[in-house]
Write an enzyme that holds these catalytic residues in place. Structure first.
Site, short mmCIF file in Angstrom:
data_model
loop_
_atom_site.label_atom_id
_atom_site.label_comp_id
_atom_site.label_asym_id
_atom_site.label_seq_id
_atom_site.Cartn_x
_atom_site.Cartn_y
_atom_site.Cartn_z
N LYS A 1 0.80 -1.24 0.00
CA LYS A 1 0.00 0.00 0.00
C LYS A 1 0.83 1.29 0.00
CE LYS A 1 -2.10 -1.54 3.67
NZ LYS A 1 -2.98 -1.93 4.78
N ASP B 1 -5.66 -5.37 10.70
CA ASP B 1 -6.97 -4.70 10.71
C ASP B 1 -8.13 -5.68 10.46
OD1 ASP B 1 -6.11 -5.01 8.08
OD2 ASP B 1 -6.60 -2.98 7.44
#
Ligand code: BGC
Length: 446
Positions: free
Chosen positions: A157, A192
């Site tokens: 990312k 997450d």
């Protein structure tokens, strides 16, 4: 959903995956998950299926005050989470920016920045003199060696801080806290997706899967320990959460039969070419870019904006078509192009016709729908693998939250791919990264 120009429809045809292609994706996916779980094939598997050491789902009766850090999504956040039993939670949080130069600078600088932000937050909340426990939601692929030991396998990312890969990120965080003289115990590191699963399970006992469709894409699920070769936890536990890291699916070519030239381009131009292939076909970090490339192709072939004379310059810039634009354009009511025109104007395209706008919208729809269908393949595969009569999937992430149709596209396709006899639903996670970090911390804190 229709394009005004038949040739735009033809151009985008490869984005429509039929059920037999999707079923094949699911089949290959399951095979990769099993390869990740199996000790002999783990090292070569695309989908690593890391055991997390989180084994107990919350009961809803947890209590206590915890700090949480959330790194790896759209924002970096520091949170104070108070669990109040009876499924109740209070939360205070603050968003901090992570400047681009920190995202790609030395690791020490990143962790010092995190420690500084935590200290600022604690001062503002009058917590400096309290010795609190902290859960660290670190949303990158980590091989966990315990609840407080996570080795970063690789950055994803757009992050690329030197000196962190192959290191224990909990140790790096603890060192930075020591340097900043912050007296906090880091009691858990989690992904997450784990946070999302925990936060949904806190409210709903059927929740067995957590998925993020945001900047990145990944899922975790609850697996029986006997199916996990790499499990080395206590023998009295029946299940463990597996962080699949399924965004890496496709790295050994298994998605090539459904990838387009735009996907290959996005991958090659990224900071991690050859990596995270499935994620790059789905997540918010890449969706806008895929649309931009398809638009450029349509312009090049003189299919759209033919009245405007010259090529739109802004659209040539990498990243100029944000993923948020896809959501905004698809939020326009049918036949209305208010958002679409405003976005095109922002890109310097001022004289778009209604037909141009329909075609732009159609291109967005093809890309977002394909993303939703690909996520549906992964989730249906996990639901079928869990094979219980009813499974709830906890979901979070900006793409899922902001795109007006994503959930609908995904749910409809999941219904077609999940085995008959299994029911499922999707539950939006309420701040999974923060709440989930506190819940994991609560299971270990003494
Ligand atoms: C990371 C995962 C994370 C996902 C969603 C991916 O790039 O590898 O660890 O869960 O993004 O944030």
């Amino acid at each position: 959903m229709s394009a005004k120009t038949p040739r735009v429809r033809t151009l985008m045809e490869e984005f429509t995956l039929n059920n037999s292609q999707l079923a094949e994706v699911s089949r290959r996916f399951l095979n990769e998950i099993n390869r990740g779980l199996c000790a002999q094939t783990h090292d070569n598997a695309d989908v690593k299926c890391f055991p997390t050491y989180v084994q107990d789902l919350p009961t809803g009766e947890e209590v206590g005050k915890y700090l949480a850090l959330d790194l790896g999504g759209t924002n970096f956040r520091v949170l104070l989470v108070t669990l109040k039993a009876h499924h109740e939670v209070d939360m205070e949080s603050k968003i901090f920016a992570i400047p681009k130069e920190i995202m790609t600078g030395p690791g020490v600088q990143l962790f010092d920045h995190i420690a500084e932000c935590l200290y600022t937050f604690m001062k503002e909340q009058n917590l400096v003199d309290e010795h609190l426990h902290l859960g660290f939601t670190f949303s990158f692929p980590c091989q966990q060696l315990g609840l407080t030991k996570g080795i970063l396998v690789r950055w994803t990312k757009g992050f690329n801080c030197a000196g962190v890969e192959n290191e224990d990120v909990v140790l790096l965080l603890k060192d930075a806290l020591k340097r900043r003289q912050v007296d906090i115990s880091v009691v858990a590191i989690l992904n997450d997706t784990t946070g999302t699963l925990m936060s949904c399970a806190h409210r709903n006992k059927h929740c067995k899967i957590g998925v993020i469709i945001g900047t990145g894409c990944n899922a975790c699920y609850l697996e029986r320990v006997e199916n996990v070769d790499l499990y080395d936890g206590p023998s009295d536990k029946s299940h463990v959460i597996i962080n699949t890291e399924f965004g890496a699916f496709g790295e050994s070519g298994m998605l090539d039969f459904v990838r387009s030239e735009y996907d290959r381009f996005v991958d090659q131009a990224s900071m991690n070419p050859g990596r995270q292939i499935y994620e790059k076909m789905i997540s918010g970090m890449y969706m806008g870019e895929i649309v931009r490339l398809a638009l450029l192709k349509a312009i090049d072939k003189k299919l759209i904006f033919t009245d405007s004379g010259r090529k739109p310059q802004r659209l040539q810039i990498v990243g100029s078509f944000e993923t948020k634009f896809v959501s905004d354009i698809e939020s326009d009511p049918n036949g209305d192009f208010t958002n679409c025109r405003a976005i095109l104007a922002g890109l310097g395209i001022r004289n778009a016709t209604d037909d141009d706008c329909s075609d732009v919208r159609y291109i967005c729809e093809c890309v977002s729908k394909r993303a939703a269908h690909l996520v549906a393949c992964g989730l249906a595969m996990l639901i079928n693998k869990i094979d219980e009569p009813f499974v709830t999937v906890g979901v979070d992430g900006t793409v899922y939250r902001l795109h007006p149709k994503f959930k609908g596209y995904m749910f409809e396709k999941m219904r077609q791919l999940v085995k008959p006899g299994i029911e499922f639903d999707l539950m939006l996670s309420e701040d999974g990264s923060g709440r989930g970090a506190a819940l994991v911390a609560a299971t270990v804190a003494v």
